[in-house]
Design a protein around this motif. Structure first.
Motif, PDB file in Angstrom:
ATOM      1  N   MET A   1      22.993  43.876 -30.851  1.00  0.00           N
ATOM      2  CA  MET A   1      22.258  44.273 -29.661  1.00  0.00           C
ATOM      3  C   MET A   1      21.356  45.445 -29.988  1.00  0.00           C
ATOM      4  O   MET A   1      21.738  46.349 -30.730  1.00  0.00           O
ATOM      5  N   TYR A   2      20.142  45.436 -29.427  1.00  0.00           N
ATOM      6  CA  TYR A   2      19.173  46.484 -29.693  1.00  0.00           C
ATOM      7  C   TYR A   2      19.434  47.700 -28.808  1.00  0.00           C
ATOM      8  O   TYR A   2      20.207  47.662 -27.854  1.00  0.00           O
ATOM      9  N   ALA A   3      18.746  48.798 -29.137  1.00  0.00           N
ATOM     10  CA  ALA A   3      19.077  50.109 -28.581  1.00  0.00           C
ATOM     11  C   ALA A   3      19.028  50.156 -27.059  1.00  0.00           C
ATOM     12  O   ALA A   3      19.897  50.755 -26.425  1.00  0.00           O
ATOM     13  N   ILE A   4      18.012  49.527 -26.465  1.00  0.00           N
ATOM     14  CA  ILE A   4      17.849  49.658 -25.019  1.00  0.00           C
ATOM     15  C   ILE A   4      19.034  49.088 -24.259  1.00  0.00           C
ATOM     16  O   ILE A   4      19.462  49.633 -23.240  1.00  0.00           O
ATOM     17  N   ASN A   5      19.612  48.003 -24.760  1.00  0.00           N
ATOM     18  CA  ASN A   5      20.697  47.366 -24.023  1.00  0.00           C
ATOM     19  C   ASN A   5      22.051  48.009 -24.307  1.00  0.00           C
ATOM     20  O   ASN A   5      22.944  47.981 -23.449  1.00  0.00           O
ATOM     21  N   HIS A   6      22.213  48.608 -25.489  1.00  0.00           N
ATOM     22  CA  HIS A   6      23.382  49.467 -25.674  1.00  0.00           C
ATOM     23  C   HIS A   6      23.290  50.652 -24.714  1.00  0.00           C
ATOM     24  O   HIS A   6      24.289  51.039 -24.092  1.00  0.00           O
ATOM     25  N   ALA A   7      22.096  51.228 -24.596  1.00  0.00           N
ATOM     26  CA  ALA A   7      21.913  52.355 -23.668  1.00  0.00           C
ATOM     27  C   ALA A   7      22.195  51.915 -22.236  1.00  0.00           C
ATOM     28  O   ALA A   7      22.775  52.681 -21.449  1.00  0.00           O
ATOM     29  N   ALA A   8      21.814  50.693 -21.895  1.00  0.00           N
ATOM     30  CA  ALA A   8      22.061  50.193 -20.541  1.00  0.00           C
ATOM     31  C   ALA A   8      23.552  50.101 -20.236  1.00  0.00           C
ATOM     32  O   ALA A   8      23.966  50.196 -19.075  1.00  0.00           O
ATOM     33  N   THR A   9      24.377  49.919 -21.273  1.00  0.00           N
ATOM     34  CA  THR A   9      25.829  49.874 -21.070  1.00  0.00           C
ATOM     35  C   THR A   9      26.332  51.172 -20.462  1.00  0.00           C
ATOM     36  O   THR A   9      27.298  51.172 -19.688  1.00  0.00           O
ATOM     37  N   ALA A  10      25.683  52.289 -20.801  1.00  0.00           N
ATOM     38  CA  ALA A  10      26.080  53.576 -20.223  1.00  0.00           C
ATOM     39  C   ALA A  10      25.927  53.570 -18.708  1.00  0.00           C
ATOM     40  O   ALA A  10      26.637  54.295 -17.999  1.00  0.00           O
ATOM     41  N   LEU A  11      25.000  52.758 -18.190  1.00  0.00           N
ATOM     42  CA  LEU A  11      24.809  52.667 -16.743  1.00  0.00           C
ATOM     43  C   LEU A  11      26.028  52.048 -16.065  1.00  0.00           C
ATOM     44  O   LEU A  11      26.386  52.427 -14.941  1.00  0.00           O
ATOM     45  N   LEU A  12      26.660  51.079 -16.737  1.00  0.00           N
ATOM     46  CA  LEU A  12      27.870  50.475 -16.183  1.00  0.00           C
ATOM     47  C   LEU A  12      28.984  51.499 -16.066  1.00  0.00           C
ATOM     48  O   LEU A  12      29.701  51.562 -15.061  1.00  0.00           O
ATOM     49  N   ILE A  13      29.132  52.313 -17.115  1.00  0.00           N
ATOM     50  CA  ILE A  13      30.181  53.340 -17.112  1.00  0.00           C
ATOM     51  C   ILE A  13      29.871  54.402 -16.065  1.00  0.00           C
ATOM     52  O   ILE A  13      30.756  54.850 -15.329  1.00  0.00           O
ATOM     53  N   LYS A  14      28.608  54.804 -15.988  1.00  0.00           N
ATOM     54  CA  LYS A  14      28.187  55.812 -15.012  1.00  0.00           C
ATOM     55  C   LYS A  14      28.417  55.344 -13.586  1.00  0.00           C
ATOM     56  O   LYS A  14      28.851  56.119 -12.722  1.00  0.00           O
ATOM     57  N   LYS A  15      28.125  54.073 -13.310  1.00  0.00           N
ATOM     58  CA  LYS A  15      28.309  53.534 -11.965  1.00  0.00           C
ATOM     59  C   LYS A  15      29.760  53.617 -11.529  1.00  0.00           C
ATOM     60  O   LYS A  15      30.059  53.922 -10.366  1.00  0.00           O
ATOM     61  N   ASN A  16      30.687  53.351 -12.453  1.00  0.00           N
ATOM     62  CA  ASN A  16      32.106  53.388 -12.124  1.00  0.00           C
ATOM     63  C   ASN A  16      32.661  54.805 -12.091  1.00  0.00           C
ATOM     64  O   ASN A  16      33.757  55.029 -11.570  1.00  0.00           O
ATOM     65  N   SER A  17      31.938  55.765 -12.678  1.00  0.00           N
ATOM     66  CA  SER A  17      32.367  57.176 -12.669  1.00  0.00           C
ATOM     67  C   SER A  17      31.149  58.038 -12.346  1.00  0.00           C
ATOM     68  O   SER A  17      30.612  58.731 -13.212  1.00  0.00           O
ATOM     69  N   PRO A  18      30.669  57.981 -11.109  1.00  0.00           N
ATOM     70  CA  PRO A  18      29.377  58.591 -10.762  1.00  0.00           C
ATOM     71  C   PRO A  18      29.311  60.100 -10.958  1.00  0.00           C
ATOM     72  O   PRO A  18      28.211  60.646 -11.083  1.00  0.00           O
ATOM     73  N   LYS A  19      30.441  60.794 -10.983  1.00  0.00           N
ATOM     74  CA  LYS A  19      30.412  62.246 -11.142  1.00  0.00           C
ATOM     75  C   LYS A  19      30.251  62.688 -12.589  1.00  0.00           C
ATOM     76  O   LYS A  19      29.987  63.863 -12.858  1.00  0.00           O
ATOM     77  N   LEU A  20      30.410  61.757 -13.509  1.00  0.00           N
ATOM     78  CA  LEU A  20      30.288  62.120 -14.921  1.00  0.00           C
ATOM     79  C   LEU A  20      28.820  62.264 -15.306  1.00  0.00           C
ATOM     80  O   LEU A  20      27.959  61.533 -14.815  1.00  0.00           O
ATOM     81  N   PRO A  21      28.497  63.222 -16.175  1.00  0.00           N
ATOM     82  CA  PRO A  21      27.111  63.380 -16.640  1.00  0.00           C
ATOM     83  C   PRO A  21      26.689  62.181 -17.467  1.00  0.00           C
ATOM     84  O   PRO A  21      27.468  61.634 -18.254  1.00  0.00           O
ATOM     85  N   LEU A  22      25.441  61.779 -17.311  1.00  0.00           N
ATOM     86  CA  LEU A  22      24.966  60.562 -17.962  1.00  0.00           C
ATOM     87  C   LEU A  22      24.738  60.737 -19.458  1.00  0.00           C
ATOM     88  O   LEU A  22      25.036  59.818 -20.240  1.00  0.00           O
ATOM     89  N   PHE A  23      24.209  61.866 -19.879  1.00  0.00           N
ATOM     90  CA  PHE A  23      23.795  61.984 -21.273  1.00  0.00           C
ATOM     91  C   PHE A  23      24.944  61.791 -22.267  1.00  0.00           C
ATOM     92  O   PHE A  23      24.772  61.091 -23.273  1.00  0.00           O
ATOM     93  N   PRO A  24      26.127  62.384 -22.041  1.00  0.00           N
ATOM     94  CA  PRO A  24      27.231  62.090 -22.973  1.00  0.00           C
ATOM     95  C   PRO A  24      27.584  60.611 -23.032  1.00  0.00           C
ATOM     96  O   PRO A  24      27.988  60.111 -24.080  1.00  0.00           O
ATOM     97  N   LEU A  25      27.418  59.900 -21.925  1.00  0.00           N
ATOM     98  CA  LEU A  25      27.705  58.466 -21.920  1.00  0.00           C
ATOM     99  C   LEU A  25      26.685  57.703 -22.763  1.00  0.00           C
ATOM    100  O   LEU A  25      27.038  56.748 -23.453  1.00  0.00           O
ATOM    101  N   LEU A  26      25.416  58.147 -22.708  1.00  0.00           N
ATOM    102  CA  LEU A  26      24.394  57.539 -23.564  1.00  0.00           C
ATOM    103  C   LEU A  26      24.714  57.765 -25.044  1.00  0.00           C
ATOM    104  O   LEU A  26      24.521  56.877 -25.870  1.00  0.00           O
ATOM    105  N   ILE A  27      25.205  58.952 -25.363  1.00  0.00           N
ATOM    106  CA  ILE A  27      25.602  59.233 -26.747  1.00  0.00           C
ATOM    107  C   ILE A  27      26.769  58.337 -27.147  1.00  0.00           C
ATOM    108  O   ILE A  27      26.792  57.776 -28.253  1.00  0.00           O
ATOM    109  N   SER A  28      27.715  58.165 -26.246  1.00  0.00           N
ATOM    110  CA  SER A  28      28.926  57.405 -26.594  1.00  0.00           C
ATOM    111  C   SER A  28      28.615  55.971 -26.979  1.00  0.00           C
ATOM    112  O   SER A  28      29.164  55.449 -27.955  1.00  0.00           O
ATOM    113  N   VAL A  29      27.727  55.326 -26.231  1.00  0.00           N
ATOM    114  CA  VAL A  29      27.467  53.906 -26.486  1.00  0.00           C
ATOM    115  C   VAL A  29      26.621  53.685 -27.742  1.00  0.00           C
ATOM    116  O   VAL A  29      26.492  52.543 -28.213  1.00  0.00           O
ATOM    117  N   GLN A  30      26.047  54.770 -28.293  1.00  0.00           N
ATOM    118  CA  GLN A  30      25.235  54.656 -29.500  1.00  0.00           C
ATOM    119  C   GLN A  30      25.793  55.470 -30.661  1.00  0.00           C
ATOM    120  O   GLN A  30      25.161  55.529 -31.719  1.00  0.00           O
TER     121      GLN A  30
END
Length: 219
Positions: A1-30
């Motif tokens: 999978m290319y970078a944009i769609n791995h990054a999009a996976t962070a949106l799924l995690i963020k949606k389920n945990s809306p209080k968490l900061p997004l940037f660490p989640l973007l780092i995690s999936v990449q």
């Protein structure tokens, strides 16, 4: 999978945990892919060109199942113990694991069980079918956007980056010779993709409410 769609996976995690900061989640999936980039620079991992295609034929330290689990556990321990944030630690670990799990679907059989044994290796090989690969990735990116209930700007970001990836998916034959002569170019391109998708996904997914989100140690 290319970078944009791995990054999009962070949106799924963020949606389920809306209080968490997004940037660490973007780092995690990449995180796994960033390790691959630097391991290629160091010569610890490598790719090859044969049959007119790119083959990621040696990436056991960054992309094996064992390495993914180890990176997830280590990340959990660092964030949970260092920042006292169990929710973010768990979400980050899930993000790390998601990368290897998704790559098993798209890669050739180059995802080893561990760095210590070449077999068994996993991968459904969708990357070998560029049009199918593009369709599945694009639909997945759109699903992440829909589930996240993102903005139009975020939708355009996911759409544009998916179409920009299409020439790389279709590349074959002599067009790949540059990677043979200058192998550092491929990991550099991947690193650039990761960084630029982090920026645009964060920018257009970062709502006004996120500005008031707790910092790492406060959740």
């Amino acid at each position: 999978m290319y970078a944009i769609n791995h990054a999009a996976t962070a949106l799924l995690i963020k949606k389920n945990s809306p209080k968490l900061p997004l940037f660490p989640l973007l780092i995690s999936v990449q995180l796994v892919e960033v390790l691959w980039v630097f391991f290629n620079y160091l010569g610890w991992e490598h790719f090859s060109i044969s049959g007119g295609r790119v083959h990621l034929d040696f990436l056991p330290y960054s992309h094996s199942v064992f390495s993914g689990v180890a990176a997830a556990v280590l990340s959990f321990c660092v964030i949970n113990c260092g920042y006292k944030n169990r929710k973010l630690a768990l979400a980050f670990a899930i993000g790390v694991l998601s990368h290897v799990m998704i790559d098993v679907i798209f890669h050739e059989k180059d995802i080893q069980l561990s760095p210590f044994s070449a077999k068994p290796a996993f991968g459904l090989g969708i990357l070998d079918f560029p049009i199918l690969n593009f369709i599945i990735e694009f639909v997945y990116g759109l699903f992440c956007w829909w589930y996240f209930k993102g903005s139009k700007a975020l939708l355009w970001t996911i759409t544009i980056f998916n179409f920009l990836d299409l020439p790389m998916m279709l590349a074959h034959g002599d067009s790949l010779n540059i990677f043979v002569h200058y192998p550092f170019i491929l990991p550099t391109v991947i690193l650039f993709q990761i960084l630029i998708t982090w920026y645009f996904v964060y920018r257009y997914a970062h709502s006004k409410n996120d500005k008031n989100s707790p910092v790492i140690g406060e959740i």
